[in-house]
Design a protein around this motif. Structure first.
Motif, PDB file in Angstrom:
ATOM      1  N   ASP A 212     -31.544 -62.653 -80.430  1.00  0.00           N
ATOM      2  CA  ASP A 212     -31.712 -61.496 -79.543  1.00  0.00           C
ATOM      3  C   ASP A 212     -31.599 -60.226 -80.384  1.00  0.00           C
ATOM      4  OD1 ASP A 212     -31.940 -59.983 -77.255  1.00  0.00           O
ATOM      5  OD2 ASP A 212     -29.981 -60.492 -76.432  1.00  0.00           O
ATOM      6  N   LYS A 214     -30.007 -56.726 -79.494  1.00  0.00           N
ATOM      7  CA  LYS A 214     -29.319 -56.106 -78.351  1.00  0.00           C
ATOM      8  C   LYS A 214     -29.347 -54.583 -78.360  1.00  0.00           C
ATOM      9  CE  LYS A 214     -26.429 -59.581 -76.434  1.00  0.00           C
ATOM     10  NZ  LYS A 214     -25.687 -60.695 -76.896  1.00  0.00           N
ATOM     11  N   TYR A 269     -25.652 -71.634 -72.012  1.00  0.00           N
ATOM     12  CA  TYR A 269     -26.084 -70.758 -73.113  1.00  0.00           C
ATOM     13  C   TYR A 269     -24.921 -70.598 -74.068  1.00  0.00           C
ATOM     14  CZ  TYR A 269     -27.180 -65.919 -74.864  1.00  0.00           C
ATOM     15  OH  TYR A 269     -27.393 -64.784 -75.584  1.00  0.00           O
ATOM     16  N   ASN A 285     -22.802 -68.390 -71.535  1.00  0.00           N
ATOM     17  CA  ASN A 285     -23.406 -67.917 -70.298  1.00  0.00           C
ATOM     18  C   ASN A 285     -23.796 -69.137 -69.477  1.00  0.00           C
ATOM     19  OD1 ASN A 285     -23.232 -65.131 -70.854  1.00  0.00           O
ATOM     20  ND2 ASN A 285     -25.062 -65.241 -72.126  1.00  0.00           N
ATOM     21  N   GLY A 289     -30.665 -67.084 -70.964  1.00  0.00           N
ATOM     22  CA  GLY A 289     -30.555 -65.707 -71.428  1.00  0.00           C
ATOM     23  C   GLY A 289     -31.848 -64.965 -71.153  1.00  0.00           C
ATOM     24  N   ASP A 290     -31.753 -63.658 -71.086  1.00  0.00           N
ATOM     25  CA  ASP A 290     -32.914 -62.807 -70.901  1.00  0.00           C
ATOM     26  C   ASP A 290     -32.803 -61.687 -71.920  1.00  0.00           C
ATOM     27  OD1 ASP A 290     -35.110 -61.512 -69.972  1.00  0.00           O
ATOM     28  OD2 ASP A 290     -34.391 -61.221 -67.933  1.00  0.00           O
TER      29      ASP A 290
END
Ligand code: AMP
Ligand code: GLY
Length: 418
Positions: A212, A214, A269, A285, A289-290
């Protein structure tokens, strides 16, 4: 089959695009969905956390299978409520979703079952927390216990910043009840890897790893966001590390949840950091995830709905989950100013072929698609190499236009250097 997907962001759009490939699917409903998702599903104006209304709708519509995608409805027991009415669901029950819903729960779980993670202390009393962070080693990591829209983590470089973070969570209640209890954690360093996994509580099947991005600005500068882009697979996640994670983290977590009477079924996750002392868990999570889902699901070769149903039916070991050998890159196009303040309501132009475009913040008004959020959409493209995938994604970005559009120009750059 009539399918219902609860949620309305890019992750949900990517899930819907995958589910749609199954020939038995006759109709997909998105609750609430969004103006872009409306091209692929029937959007119903019911909020994802309005559990009673979600269940009523599913029963009246005769939904055959439901996917609850976001954290809040999962933590609130949406799956429990749907299953109680006989609607089969993909997603953990509330008692298992707590693995994301309470950081104190997840830290204590890892400690009890020897799952590698950062050292930590829990505080429920403001004065004790303040006294502790005054002398804690720097940087120090402060986390609100509960859900906080991905904003409940502060990495404090000074003792003053640490005290301010503790005060804003515990005294000013910046995140409401979520911050009434906090975790203060050891600061870890190393590359971060996101590993989503399918698990039916018995077996765990990791998906392709991803990375990711962020921060809002190029070069990992600016504020923390929900995620500005992703690449997959993550080059830091070697086969040797994957094998180690399976033995020290993935299997032990599934077994721990089962032993606690909180069997986890759904997408678990693992947010990992590859430290010098080996991989450690940064966070769990209870969901896809997004934007990780937007880069991982397009690489899935096996039929998605078949896997989701096998997870629900606890028959995941019967499914051979296969992936394409490609790389993928997802670039998030946002509204300039996100995650702080931004304008919305600008008309969007998308190409005729919307494959790999997952819409998050948009609404339809008089037939026009208008921007309606911070993260507006994600654009995912594949390629034989990471370089090619990145190039293809940025080429596709150039075919999309809306007012105030902003995106990072360096998604995948760090991975290319790995
Ligand atoms: P989270 O909201 O839990 O995903 O945390 C946000 C980000 O904070 C993570 O992606 C990490 O980059 C960072 N972070 C969280 N915990 C730690 C830690 N113990 N040490 C270093 N960085 C951390
Ligand atoms: N992209 C990080 C998350 O979904 O939590």
């Amino acid at each position: 089959m009539k399918i219902m997907v609860v949620g309305g962001g890019g992750r949900e759009h990517a899930l819907i695009a995958g589910i749609k490939q199954n020939p038995d699917v006759t109709e997909i409903f998105a609750l609430p969905g969004n103006g872009g998702i409306a091209a692929d599903a029937t959007c119903v104006p019911i909020g994802a956390t309005d559990i009673d209304a979600v269940v009523d709708f599913a029963v009246k519509e005769g939904i055959d299978f439901a996917v609850v995608a976001p954290d809040d409805p999962l933590v609130l027991g949406c799956v429990d409520a749907l299953e109680a009415q006989g609607i089969p669901c993909f997603g953990p029950e509330a008692k298992a979703a707590i693995i994301e819903g309470s950081k104190i729960f997840s830290k204590n779980l890892m400690k009890k079952y020897n799952i590698p993670t950062a050292g930590y202390d829990v505080f429920t009393d403001l004065d004790e927390a303040l006294a502790f962070v005054k002398t804690a080693p720097l940087p120090t990591v402060i986390k609100a216990d509960g859900l906080a829209l991905g904003k409940g983590v502060v990495i404090a470089e000074t003792h003053e910043d640490a005290e301010a973070a503790v005060r804003s969570m515990m005294a000013d209640r910046k995140f409401g009840d979520s911050g009434s209890r906090i975790v203060v954690e050891e600061f870890l360093t190393g590359p971060e890897v996101s590993v989503l996994s399918f698990t039916d509580g018995h077996v765990v099947v990791p998906m392709i790893s991803s990375m990711d991005h962020k921060r809002a600005l190029d070069g990992d500068k600016g504020l923390n966001t929900g995620g500005m882009g992703t690449i997959a697979p993550n080059p830091y996640y070697t086969d040797a590390i994957a094998a180690e994670c399976m033995e020290t983290i993935f299997k032990p977590t599934i077994e721990a949840m089962k032993a606690e009477g909180r069997t986890f079924k759904g997408c678990l996750y693992f947010g990992l950091m590859i430290t010098e002392k080996g991989p450690k868990v940064i966070e769990y999570n209870c969901r896809f995830g997004d934007p990780e889902a937007q880069v991982v699901l397009p690489l899935l070769k096996t039929d998605l709905l078949t896997i989701l149903r096998a997870v629900r039916n606890e028959t995941l070991s019967d499914v051979n989950v296969e992936w394409y050998d490609d790389n993928a890159c997802c670039v998030i196009m946002a509204s300039e100013g996100y995650p702080a303040s931004y304008e919305k309501g600008y008309e969007m132009t998308l190409p005729e072929d919307r494959t790999g475009i997952y819409v998050a913040g948009a609404k339809l008004e008089n037939g026009k698609l208008l921007t309606n959020g911070g993260r507006v959409l994600g654009v995912t493209r594949r390629g034989a190499t990471l370089q090619e995938a990145i190039g293809n994604a940025y080429k596709a970005v150039e075919t999309i236009h809306f007012g105030n559009a902003y995106y990072r120009h360096d998604i995948g750059a760090k991975a290319l250097k790995a």
